[in-house]
Design a protein around this motif. Structure first.
Motif, PDB file in Angstrom:
ATOM      1  N   GLY A 181      50.143  34.720  41.445  1.00 49.53           N
ATOM      2  CA  GLY A 181      49.276  34.374  40.331  1.00 49.53           C
ATOM      3  C   GLY A 181      49.044  35.517  39.375  1.00 49.53           C
ATOM      4  O   GLY A 181      49.867  36.396  39.215  1.00 49.53           O
ATOM      5  N   GLU A 182      47.877  35.486  38.761  1.00 49.63           N
ATOM      6  CA  GLU A 182      47.552  36.392  37.666  1.00 49.63           C
ATOM      7  C   GLU A 182      47.396  37.830  38.152  1.00 49.63           C
ATOM      8  O   GLU A 182      47.051  38.081  39.292  1.00 49.63           O
ATOM      9  CB  GLU A 182      46.221  35.954  37.053  1.00 49.63           C
ATOM     10  CG  GLU A 182      46.195  34.548  36.544  1.00 49.63           C
ATOM     11  CD  GLU A 182      47.032  34.383  35.302  1.00 49.63           C
ATOM     12  OE1 GLU A 182      46.825  35.154  34.359  1.00 49.63           O
ATOM     13  OE2 GLU A 182      47.912  33.499  35.285  1.00 49.63           O
ATOM     14  N   ALA A 183      47.597  38.742  37.226  1.00 48.35           N
ATOM     15  CA  ALA A 183      47.280  40.130  37.508  1.00 48.35           C
ATOM     16  C   ALA A 183      45.779  40.249  37.717  1.00 48.35           C
ATOM     17  O   ALA A 183      44.994  39.579  37.066  1.00 48.35           O
ATOM     18  CB  ALA A 183      47.726  41.009  36.353  1.00 48.35           C
ATOM     19  N   ASN A 184      45.403  41.072  38.659  1.00 39.10           N
ATOM     20  CA  ASN A 184      44.000  41.334  38.944  1.00 39.10           C
ATOM     21  C   ASN A 184      43.556  42.484  38.038  1.00 39.10           C
ATOM     22  O   ASN A 184      44.122  43.570  38.074  1.00 39.10           O
ATOM     23  CB  ASN A 184      43.907  41.701  40.436  1.00 39.10           C
ATOM     24  CG  ASN A 184      42.518  42.101  40.861  1.00 39.10           C
ATOM     25  OD1 ASN A 184      41.768  42.703  40.107  1.00 39.10           O
ATOM     26  ND2 ASN A 184      42.185  41.764  42.093  1.00 39.10           N
ATOM     27  N   ALA A 185      42.527  42.229  37.222  1.00 36.87           N
ATOM     28  CA  ALA A 185      42.119  43.238  36.232  1.00 36.87           C
ATOM     29  C   ALA A 185      41.672  44.528  36.903  1.00 36.87           C
ATOM     30  O   ALA A 185      41.904  45.620  36.384  1.00 36.87           O
ATOM     31  CB  ALA A 185      40.994  42.690  35.368  1.00 36.87           C
ATOM     32  N   ALA A 394      56.440  43.157  38.728  1.00 37.29           N
ATOM     33  CA  ALA A 394      56.560  42.237  37.594  1.00 37.29           C
ATOM     34  C   ALA A 394      55.198  41.950  36.966  1.00 37.29           C
ATOM     35  O   ALA A 394      55.035  41.971  35.753  1.00 37.29           O
ATOM     36  CB  ALA A 394      57.205  40.936  38.066  1.00 37.29           C
ATOM     37  N   ARG A 395      54.207  41.716  37.827  1.00 39.78           N
ATOM     38  CA  ARG A 395      52.902  41.288  37.339  1.00 39.78           C
ATOM     39  C   ARG A 395      52.180  42.398  36.583  1.00 39.78           C
ATOM     40  O   ARG A 395      51.461  42.149  35.631  1.00 39.78           O
ATOM     41  CB  ARG A 395      52.061  40.844  38.541  1.00 39.78           C
ATOM     42  CG  ARG A 395      50.987  39.878  38.195  1.00 39.78           C
ATOM     43  CD  ARG A 395      50.550  39.022  39.374  1.00 39.78           C
ATOM     44  NE  ARG A 395      50.315  39.736  40.585  1.00 39.78           N
ATOM     45  CZ  ARG A 395      50.950  39.483  41.726  1.00 39.78           C
ATOM     46  NH1 ARG A 395      51.868  38.549  41.767  1.00 39.78           N
ATOM     47  NH2 ARG A 395      50.666  40.161  42.811  1.00 39.78           N
ATOM     48  N   TYR A 396      52.373  43.626  37.010  1.00 38.64           N
ATOM     49  CA  TYR A 396      51.649  44.736  36.384  1.00 38.64           C
ATOM     50  C   TYR A 396      52.518  45.558  35.443  1.00 38.64           C
ATOM     51  O   TYR A 396      52.089  46.601  34.963  1.00 38.64           O
ATOM     52  CB  TYR A 396      51.012  45.625  37.462  1.00 38.64           C
ATOM     53  CG  TYR A 396      49.947  44.887  38.226  1.00 38.64           C
ATOM     54  CD1 TYR A 396      48.675  44.724  37.692  1.00 38.64           C
ATOM     55  CD2 TYR A 396      50.235  44.289  39.449  1.00 38.64           C
ATOM     56  CE1 TYR A 396      47.702  44.014  38.366  1.00 38.64           C
ATOM     57  CE2 TYR A 396      49.270  43.573  40.137  1.00 38.64           C
ATOM     58  CZ  TYR A 396      48.006  43.435  39.587  1.00 38.64           C
ATOM     59  OH  TYR A 396      47.049  42.727  40.247  1.00 38.64           O
ATOM     60  N   GLY A 397      53.733  45.072  35.201  1.00 37.79           N
ATOM     61  CA  GLY A 397      54.559  45.710  34.179  1.00 37.79           C
ATOM     62  C   GLY A 397      54.988  47.126  34.493  1.00 37.79           C
ATOM     63  O   GLY A 397      55.078  47.957  33.591  1.00 37.79           O
ATOM     64  N   SER A 398      55.265  47.424  35.754  1.00 43.46           N
ATOM     65  CA  SER A 398      55.693  48.779  36.089  1.00 43.46           C
ATOM     66  C   SER A 398      57.095  49.075  35.584  1.00 43.46           C
ATOM     67  O   SER A 398      57.479  50.238  35.471  1.00 43.46           O
ATOM     68  CB  SER A 398      55.629  48.996  37.606  1.00 43.46           C
ATOM     69  OG  SER A 398      54.353  48.652  38.092  1.00 43.46           O
ATOM     70  N   ALA A 516      50.843  53.320  24.657  1.00 44.67           N
ATOM     71  CA  ALA A 516      51.642  54.200  25.494  1.00 44.67           C
ATOM     72  C   ALA A 516      51.558  53.670  26.901  1.00 44.67           C
ATOM     73  O   ALA A 516      50.487  53.415  27.397  1.00 44.67           O
ATOM     74  CB  ALA A 516      51.094  55.625  25.452  1.00 44.67           C
ATOM     75  N   GLY A 517      52.679  53.457  27.526  1.00 45.38           N
ATOM     76  CA  GLY A 517      52.618  53.000  28.907  1.00 45.38           C
ATOM     77  C   GLY A 517      53.488  51.801  29.152  1.00 45.38           C
ATOM     78  O   GLY A 517      54.554  51.683  28.585  1.00 45.38           O
ATOM     79  N   GLY A 518      53.039  50.916  30.009  1.00 45.46           N
ATOM     80  CA  GLY A 518      53.847  49.824  30.515  1.00 45.46           C
ATOM     81  C   GLY A 518      54.357  48.882  29.438  1.00 45.46           C
ATOM     82  O   GLY A 518      53.824  48.820  28.344  1.00 45.46           O
ATOM     83  N   THR A 519      55.397  48.154  29.777  1.00 44.46           N
ATOM     84  CA  THR A 519      56.010  47.271  28.810  1.00 44.46           C
ATOM     85  C   THR A 519      55.727  45.820  29.133  1.00 44.46           C
ATOM     86  O   THR A 519      56.106  44.943  28.385  1.00 44.46           O
ATOM     87  CB  THR A 519      57.532  47.476  28.808  1.00 44.46           C
ATOM     88  OG1 THR A 519      57.981  47.322  30.159  1.00 44.46           O
ATOM     89  CG2 THR A 519      57.902  48.845  28.300  1.00 44.46           C
ATOM     90  N   GLY A 520      55.081  45.563  30.243  1.00 46.71           N
ATOM     91  CA  GLY A 520      54.921  44.188  30.668  1.00 46.71           C
ATOM     92  C   GLY A 520      53.589  43.612  30.262  1.00 46.71           C
ATOM     93  O   GLY A 520      53.178  43.717  29.118  1.00 46.71           O
ATOM     94  N   THR A 521      52.878  43.041  31.218  1.00 51.00           N
ATOM     95  CA  THR A 521      51.662  42.334  30.893  1.00 51.00           C
ATOM     96  C   THR A 521      50.478  43.267  30.671  1.00 51.00           C
ATOM     97  O   THR A 521      49.503  42.878  30.064  1.00 51.00           O
ATOM     98  CB  THR A 521      51.309  41.352  32.017  1.00 51.00           C
ATOM     99  OG1 THR A 521      51.283  42.083  33.237  1.00 51.00           O
ATOM    100  CG2 THR A 521      52.308  40.243  32.105  1.00 51.00           C
TER     101      THR A 521
END
Ligand code: ZN
Length: 677
Positions: A181-185, A394-398, A516-521
């Motif tokens: 499911g969703e990324a946990n904030a 995938a979920r946290y855009g690493s 600056a940083g991740g490219t994903g979500t």
């Protein structure tokens, strides 16, 4: 050797029972932590018919290791003389590898390593080999010279112990939990705390790039070779680092024959299921062609230990349902001695190990493709663990490109020690092993050129972020915020009219957020939040303007100073640093985090503050306002999710009233992590 033989008899007798009953085999005569076990007289390669692994339990053999064969699975087993014939009669395929194991030791060698076959021919007799591994019989008397020779080559080895393999999955300790499911904030907000600076500082310490202070002594870690005097300093470094985090590290000794060492472990105890334990870590020992004098081991494996320590530092401030255990093994380069001992201890005590994430060589990315390998093997519980890691990435855009290796998984790291006692485990490593595709393995591993300068810090950072997200999710992060310190004042807009930057006209020109940083979500909206460069922040033009500084640094080489330090002239002055960020409309979470360190000699009149302002410099929110002295850096976190769709100015300021008693505030690692569903 004599002692080890004595322990054998009991083991052989109850071997069959143990396999049938799924019992862990521990003889009372086995010294605690010893790993050698006992081999039967004959060494066999047994391959039961497909789907009939249970057949092994009925055979008069002790199974030690499972290896992947083309299209099937093989088991290295030992047995008493004459067993070979009855194994063949049972319908299992069997090869007699060695008819007499007496006075020999056996090691697997990574067959893909340079000089693997040359080394094998030089030191012993190859009793089995395929495209992944060589099994070498070595006269016991030559073991130590063999190990020193191996140390000087870019090759990984594994000791074949006489301990029985636990077949199948250990009941109650498999991984049922799949996080979806969703990324946990709350998890997302932690990722921006993983920075190249924090990782490189630890790699620099461990690889002898600079001197370190260990137990009050200043020294340089020139080598972490298991047989060197400095291995004690290296393990002390890890113990001290974990102790400084407020965790309570423990030494867990291991022994193999006349050799011994210690593994270091430390827990964040779970709130709901403390007995359910997730392990993360790697090996602290290393090697090179000059193992006793110079073995920096920056990639292999200061990278994994640095990752573990940074994750420990971040997670220690949070609460989890399950226990997270940080581990640093030694004796890995000699064939995983430390972890074999430790995994055996855990199994013998019935510990509930939910999984081990083995970080080993996560610092090389020669072609900059962000490709990594997760070695799960073929057991379902370990595959679930690898899948959880890939999902977190995938979920946290690493941004890692992940290849999960099942049938072609390697055994050449500490994860296999856990597989062999029935626990889930994965090896997380760089693009190391070739499988129809050229590998991108560090050309300088096991060499004095394995230096920090050759480590790709961006890659280690991504890898660490993905590992952190994985373990935080699996262990069940339960808190949503740990605001330390709590804002101590709720000053109204009217109370802070002087909070305006005195020269807004000079400020507006540079207020463009640079992601600056991740490219994903999830991504970090702050520009130059780690203060290592000279952009992003605007300094208000006052009598005592703020500046970048190298006098107070949380990580890296630079921090931010606002206010007036004790050794400079006091003045009545604001001192501010600020930048504007646009929080996207569709942000599911927006979390501002920073490291701050406040100081004052005043009791009234001065103040430190962190504010959010409109682009026109009107107050949106007072995040913190007070007058405090910090003994050390403090982490502050502010949830800005409700400001989605707005552009705000993040504003650090210190006001001095000029009475001769000064006030200041340092900041570093300022991040605004925004996640888009
Ligand atoms: Zn190595």
């Amino acid at each position: 050797m004599v002692l080890r033989r004595l322990y054998t008899v009991v083991g052989i007798l109850i071997l069959g029972m143990a396999l049938l009953g799924g019992l862990q085999l521990v003889t009372s005569s086995t010294p605690a932590g010893d790993i050698s076990g006992t081999l039967g007289r004959q060494l066999l390669l047994v391959s039961p018919p497909s789907g009939q692994v249970q057949l092994l339990a009925t055979l008069p053999v002790t199974v030690h290791v499972q290896i992947a064969l083309t299209n099937t699975t093989g088991f290295i087993a030992s047995a008493q003389p004459a067993a070979y014939a009855s194994v063949r009669a049972s319908g299992a395929d069997a090869l007699l590898l060695d008819s007499d194991t007496r006075n020999k030791v056996y090691y697997f060698l990574d067959a893909q390593a340079k000089n693997a076959h040359l080394l094998a021919d030089r030191w012993g007799t190859t009793v089995y080999s395929d495209d992944r591994q060589i099994l070498l019989a070595i006269p016991a008397a030559r073991e130590r010279s063999f190990l020193d020779a191996v140390a000087q080559n870019p090759i990984h080895i594994e000791l074949l112990t006489g301990k029985p393999l636990y077949l199948g999955e250990r009941a109650g300790t498999t991984v049922p939990k799949t996080v979806t499911g969703e990324a946990n904030a709350a998890v997302a907000s932690l990722l921006s705390l993983v920075t190249p600076d924090r990782l490189s500082a630890i790699i620099a310490d461990l690889s002898g790039n600079r001197s370190v202070s260990i137990n009050g002594r200043t020294l340089t870690l020139f080598t972490r070779y298991t047989f060197s005097k400095q291995i004690g300093d290296a393990t002390s470094y890890v113990r001290q680092a974990l102790a400084r985090l407020g965790l309570s590290p423990q030494d867990v000794p291991w022994s193999y024959g006349r050799y011994s060492g210690v593994n270091i472990i430390a827990d964040i105890r779970g709130r709901s299921n403390p007995d359910r334990i997730w392990l993360i870590g790697g090996h602290v020992d290393d090697t090179s062609q000059t193992p006793y004098t110079r073995a920096p081991g920056a990639d292999d494996n200061a990278s994994g230990i640095a990752s573990m320590l940074v994750i420990a530092d971040i997670l220690r401030q949070h609460q989890f349902q399950d226990t997270i255990r940080f581990v640093a093994f030694s004796g890995e380069e000699q064939g995983m001695w430390g972890s074999k001992s430790y995994a055996g201890r855990l199994a013998a005590s019935g510990a509930q190990i939910a999984g081990y994430i083995d970080l080993d060589m996560i610092g090389w990315d020669g072609d900059n493709d962000h490709r990594v390998e997760l070695h799960s093997g073929t057991r379902q519980s370990s595959i679930v663990l690898a899948n959880a890691f890939a999902a977190a990435n995938a979920r946290y855009g690493s941004g890692l490109i992940i290849e999960i290796k099942q049938g072609t998984a390697s055994r050449f790291s500490d994860h296999s020690s856990f597989w062999d006692v029935g626990y889930p485990a994965i090896l997380a490593i760089e693009d190391f092993f070739a499988d129809g595709r050229a590998a991108d393995r560090n050309p300088r591993y096991h060499n004095s050129g394995d230096l920090l300068a050759n480590v790709r810090l961006d890659y280690v950072t991504r890898y660490t972020q993905a590992a952190l997200a994985t373990i935080a999710e699996l262990a069940g992060l339960t808190d949503t915020q740990t605001a330390t310190p709590t804002p101590t004042s709720t000053a109204s807009l009217q109370a802070t009219p002087t909070a305006r930057p005195p020269s807004p006209s000079t400020a507006t020109a540079t207020l463009t957020p640079t992601p600056a940083g991740g490219t994903g979500t999830c991504r970090d909206l702050m520009a130059n939040g780690n203060m290592e460069a000279a952009f992003g922040w605007t300094f208000g033009r006052t009598a005592r303007p703020a500046s970048y500084t190298d006098a107070a640094v949380f990580a890296g080489n630079h921090g931010l100073r606002t206010g007036i330090e004790p050794w400079t002239l006091d003045r009545r002055s604001h001192s501010s640093a600020y930048q504007s960020v646009a929080i996207p409309q569709d942000a599911a979470s927006a979390l501002l985090t920073a490291q701050i360190r406040r100081g004052t000699g005043d009791g009234t009149g001065d103040y430190q503050e962190i504010l959010l302002l409109t682009p026109g410099y009107r107050l949106v929110r007072t995040l913190y306002r007070g007058l405090a002295n910090d003994a050390d850096w403090q982490t502050v976190r502010y949830d800005l999710t409700s400001l989605a769709g707005q552009t705000v100015v993040v504003y650090f300021n210190v006001y001095n009233d000029g009475d001769g008693r000064r006030t200041w505030m340092y900041a570093d690692d300022v991040h605004l992590s925004v996640c888009i569903p």
